[in-house]
Design a protein around this motif. Structure first.
Motif, PDB file in Angstrom:
ATOM      1  N   ARG A   1      43.884  39.583  40.105  1.00 48.01           N
ATOM      2  CA  ARG A   1      45.134  39.635  39.346  1.00 48.01           C
ATOM      3  C   ARG A   1      44.910  40.155  37.931  1.00 48.01           C
ATOM      4  NH1 ARG A   1      47.395  33.683  39.999  1.00 48.01           N
ATOM      5  NH2 ARG A   1      48.942  34.471  38.504  1.00 48.01           N
ATOM      6  N   TRP A   2      43.817  39.752  37.306  1.00 45.82           N
ATOM      7  CA  TRP A   2      43.482  40.208  35.954  1.00 45.82           C
ATOM      8  C   TRP A   2      42.029  40.681  35.944  1.00 45.82           C
ATOM      9  CZ3 TRP A   2      45.797  35.050  35.952  1.00 45.82           C
ATOM     10  CH2 TRP A   2      47.174  35.085  35.689  1.00 45.82           C
TER      11      TRP A   2
ATOM     12  N   ARG B   1      40.340  43.109  34.355  1.00 45.63           N
ATOM     13  CA  ARG B   1      39.681  43.401  33.088  1.00 45.63           C
ATOM     14  C   ARG B   1      39.380  42.120  32.316  1.00 45.63           C
ATOM     15  NH1 ARG B   1      38.969  47.260  35.569  1.00 45.63           N
ATOM     16  NH2 ARG B   1      39.782  49.351  35.233  1.00 45.63           N
ATOM     17  N   ALA B   2      40.357  41.210  32.258  1.00 49.45           N
ATOM     18  CA  ALA B   2      40.133  39.937  31.563  1.00 49.45           C
ATOM     19  C   ALA B   2      39.037  39.130  32.251  1.00 49.45           C
ATOM     20  CB  ALA B   2      41.431  39.128  31.513  1.00 49.45           C
ATOM     21  N   SER B   3      39.038  39.143  33.588  1.00 49.77           N
ATOM     22  CA  SER B   3      38.003  38.422  34.326  1.00 49.77           C
ATOM     23  C   SER B   3      36.625  39.013  34.067  1.00 49.77           C
ATOM     24  CB  SER B   3      38.302  38.456  35.827  1.00 49.77           C
ATOM     25  OG  SER B   3      39.550  37.856  36.106  1.00 49.77           O
TER      26      SER B   3
END
Length: 251
Positions: free
Chosen positions: A16-17, A19-21
């Protein structure tokens, strides 16, 4: 709520995320690595500081010997005289630096590889794209991390001032950030960024390019699969190559 939104909510956070992960996972990995290796960095710094102090005393005619000799004796001396936890004294700015640097360069490299450059028609990522992506990732990561890198070096220099009997300039990491910003503004936090990003570009060109190229080769041409063993072997070769480039850049 629509069906696609329901399906998206069921996806793992890494999907779902992404890049943040990637940033968080890279930061966590860098933190663990820094905590494990920081005592070596501290003893190396102490030996360097003691060597400089000894030369200064010899120049002044005192001729006193440095209290420690070698990495092991230095580490043991710190434990005996200051306590075991002092081996991690000053680790906070180092962790800050590695979280920003490692997270920034990995997210940048992933974005360049998947979005900007993309793979070829044969699903292969050309070497020239890895080289450019690695260098740009190093530049972005080091530029973002320059304030934390500056504070890390300044905090390490406090040990030298202490040995020389000079008053300490900073009460802690946050005070160092605040004082550097107060004295030099935003530009002060990015002092020395040009040579830093040049070095980071070369190091990451060797590290990320070798890692990506070797991993791709191993998956396609050997029985190894895309798993932790392949990642570990590729990472070792990447660090070896980046180490060679680092030595050349320091000459």
């Amino acid at each position: 709520m629509s069906a696609p939104e329901d399906e998206e909510r069921l996806l793992p956070l890494t999907q779902r995320w992404p890049r943040a992960s990637k940033f968080l996972l890279s930061g966590c990995a860098a933190t663990v690595a820094e905590l494990a290796t920081f005592p070596l960095d501290l003893t190396k710094t102490r030996l360097q500081i003691q060597g400089e102090a000894a030369l200064a005393r010899l120049g002044g005619g005192a001729g006193e010997a440095a209290p420690y000799r070698g990495m092991v004796r230095t580490a043991l001396g710190i434990i005996q005289e200051e306590g075991f936890l002092k081996l991690w004294q000053g680790v906070t700015p180092a962790i800050y630096r590695h979280i920003v640097y490692s997270g920034g360069r990995m997210v940048t490299y992933e974005h360049l590889r998947e979005v900007v450059f993309g793979k070829g028609e044969d699903k292969h990522y050309p070497l020239w794209k890895s080289v450019i992506g690695g260098m740009m990732a190093g530049v972005v990561g080091q530029f973002l991390a320059n304030p934390t890198d500056l504070v890390k070096v300044q905090m390490q220099m406090e040990g030298k001032r202490k040995l020389e009997g000079k008053p300490l300039r900073f009460r802690g990491v946050h005070h160092a950030f605040a004082k550097i910003f107060a004295e030099g503004g935003i530009r002060g936090l990015w002092a020395g960024w040009v040579p830093n990003i040049q070095r980071a570009a070369l190091v990451n060109m060797g590290d990320l390019t070798t890692y990506d190229t070797v991993k791709h080769y191993l998956v396609l041409n050997t029985p190894l699969e895309d798993n932790i063993m392949t990642h570990g072997l590729s990472r070792l070769l990447g660090h070896w190559c980046s180490g060679l480039l680092m030595k050349k850049s320091e000459r």
